[in-house]
Enzyme design. Structure first.
Site, mmCIF file in Angstrom:
data_model
loop_
_atom_site.group_PDB
_atom_site.id
_atom_site.type_symbol
_atom_site.label_atom_id
_atom_site.label_comp_id
_atom_site.label_asym_id
_atom_site.label_seq_id
_atom_site.Cartn_x
_atom_site.Cartn_y
_atom_site.Cartn_z
ATOM 1 N N ALA A 1 -3.519 -12.828 11.067
ATOM 2 C CA ALA A 1 -2.218 -12.436 11.610
ATOM 3 C C ALA A 1 -1.968 -12.973 13.013
ATOM 4 O O ALA A 1 -0.871 -12.822 13.543
ATOM 5 C CB ALA A 1 -2.100 -10.917 11.613
ATOM 6 N N ASP B 1 -7.691 -11.712 2.678
ATOM 7 C CA ASP B 1 -8.786 -11.914 3.629
ATOM 8 C C ASP B 1 -9.824 -10.797 3.580
ATOM 9 O O ASP B 1 -11.026 -11.041 3.723
ATOM 10 C CB ASP B 1 -8.262 -12.139 5.053
ATOM 11 C CG ASP B 1 -7.278 -11.089 5.533
ATOM 12 O OD1 ASP B 1 -7.112 -10.043 4.871
ATOM 13 O OD2 ASP B 1 -6.646 -11.319 6.586
ATOM 14 N N ASN C 1 -6.750 1.488 5.324
ATOM 15 C CA ASN C 1 -6.291 0.634 6.420
ATOM 16 C C ASN C 1 -6.271 1.443 7.703
ATOM 17 O O ASN C 1 -5.576 2.454 7.793
ATOM 18 C CB ASN C 1 -4.873 0.128 6.146
ATOM 19 C CG ASN C 1 -4.845 -1.012 5.155
ATOM 20 O OD1 ASN C 1 -5.763 -1.169 4.373
ATOM 21 N ND2 ASN C 1 -3.797 -1.795 5.192
#
Length: 493
Positions: free
Chosen positions: A14, A241, A300
């Site tokens: 990112a 990823d 997350n």
């Protein structure tokens, strides 16, 4: 004589990307960085977007550099972050720039989505946790806005699939990246068209799911000529990823948890069957696809993004400071002066992160950190305590067994202070490394795709043979237990 294979892995995160050349002799993998580049989103006409033309240019720059190395590349693989996508029209052209997951267009959209399909039913369909930037909510936001690009779209390609399409002209959706969308049925491992129909999204845009390790296509002839390379096969590597990083964990103990540590901290465990139960949903865990049919049951957590944004603000205000210097300042700061919930929505957006941290502490009646070292220490300690909270939920509500060791892979595994904080907080050993786990997984899944590695067990043995790790053991656990009790009072359970 051992047969040597060469693989090119594009690992695009990112904030930056790189191309790594992997030399694999059947037992060990050696890597060489070919090209590194920034991935800087742009704010354009009221949207926060990804600069795909620049990314594609940088990928061709990498291929040009490979052409000068006089090596035969056997395959190419691409991994990126999840959820974001580009839309392609019926003529094969990209419809505008892909919008960044941090764009404000999804603000409030989740609640509107729950009016179409209640939260519990949505989780039962997908097993994916609830974050406002998921692909589902991005698409639904476009539908609510009447965005004409959605009507004009013929196909949707997630970021690694989009970049692979630009290289090969072939469309498809790799399995692990597809599972980030909240549009996949975790049991059938295919698009959930019942859900898609409920939200009024066009079925035509969803391309077939491609198994991890399958061949996407070959490099387009004109690109091969332009860059001076062969028409190299492009493999659907573990395109997400995190899936790539988890594939590269050198696991010895089967009762392990992991953190893929970078801008985000993805904490979880590998399981064989999706868990779509209320306890999983309430802890906001998610079921995502992994290598060899595994499910990555994970949460997350807002990872080193907060520190990255602090650094960006400090660099803007005064002389630039390195990440290693930020760690040094945190090490000398007073411990446990305040705590933050790193997943509070106030920390999601960019800009002036130090002020947001201070305001959070002020609102929660805590001591307000003043110096850079104090602010950074609050973040690092709070991250370690969040990891403890997440592991406790994982053990008690989902796995129903204890985690014996925590593996940390990715760039964040180089932060030895945070590794030690984590071992202290969770009362368990931490094994850190490899720090290049994402691209290692990318390269070795390519090796699986061409038959040079037989299975995931062999893949992980190659990682263990090729890359060092470091162990951290719990030390000052009493102080961390007391801090955890205060942390829970501040952030809640």
């Amino acid at each position: 004589m051992k047969q040597v294979r060469n693989f090119l892995g594009f690992d695009i995160g990112a904030s930056s990307g790189r191309a790594m050349l992997g030399r694999f002799d059947g037992e060990r993998l050696e890597m060489q960085e070919v090209h590194r580049f920034l991935n800087e989103p742009v704010e354009l006409a009221g949207r926060f977007c990804w600069d795909v033309p620049r990314l594609f240019f940088e990928m061709k720059q990498a291929l040009n550099k490979v052409s000068r190395k006089d090596v035969q590349v056997d395959a190419i693989g691409i991994d990126t972050w999840g959820v974001d996508f580009g839309l392609i029209d019926k003529n094969g052209h990209l419809l505008g720039l892909p919008v960044h997951y941090r764009d404000a267009r999804t603000d409030g959209v989740m609640d509107k989505a729950f009016e179409i399909m209640p939260k519990e039913e949505l989780f039962h369909h997908t097993g994916v946790g609830f974050t406002q930037y998921n692909t589902l909510y991005q698409l639904y936001a476009m539908k609510l806005e009447g965005d004409p690009t959605l009507e004009a779209a013929d196909k949707l390609l997630l970021m690694p699939d989009l970049l692979a399409y630009l290289l090969t002209g072939k469309m498809g959706t790799e399995y692990t990246i597809a599972t980030t969308t909240q549009l996949i049925n975790p049991f059938t491992r295919d698009w959930d068209f019942e859900l898609i129909d409920r939200f009024g999204l066009p079925r035509r845009i969803f391309t077939p799911i491609q198994p991890t390790g399958s061949v996407r296509g070959t490099l387009l002839a004109q690109i091969a000529r332009e860059c001076g390379v062969a028409e190299i096969p492009v493999i659907a590597a573990t395109s997400h990823d995190t899936a790539s990083a988890v594939a590269a964990i050198p696991v010895a103990d089967p009762d392990f948890a992991y953190i893929s540590s970078g801008t985000w901290s993805l904490l979880g465990a590998e399981i064989r069957t999706p868990l779509c139960e209320p306890g999983v949903m309430n802890a906001n865990y998610t079921n995502e696809g992994g290598i060899d049919g595994a499910i990555r049951l994970l949460k997350n957590i807002m990872g080193l993004w907060i520190i990255q944004e602090c650094k960006r603000e400090w660099d803007r205000r005064a002389d630039a400071v390195s990440f290693s210097r930020i760690v040094e300042m945190a090490e000398t700061a007073e411990p446990f002066i305040a705590f933050i919930d790193v997943d509070d929505p106030c920390f999601l957006a960019p800009n002036d992160m130090p002020a947001r941290i201070q305001e959070y502490c002020r609102k929660t009646n805590q001591r307000v950190p003043a110096s850079r070292g104090e602010i950074a220490r609050v973040v690092y300690e709070s991250l370690a305590l969040k990891y403890r909270w997440a592991i406790e939920r994982l053990e008690q509500d989902m796995l129903k067994k204890s985690v014996k060791v925590l593996h940390i892979v990715g760039g964040g595994s180089k932060n030895e202070m945070l590794n030690q904080f984590t071992a202290d907080a969770i009362h368990r050993p931490v094994i850190a490394g490899p720090d290049e786990g994402t691209v290692i997984g990318n390269l070795l899944v390519q090796a699986m795709g061409v038959g040079a590695v037989k299975n995931v067990g062999e893949l992980r043995r190659v990682v263990e043979n090729s890359f060092p790790t470091k162990r951290f053991y719990p030390e000052d656990v009493a102080a961390w237990d007391a801090a955890y009790a205060k942390y829970l009072q501040v952030v809640g359970n």
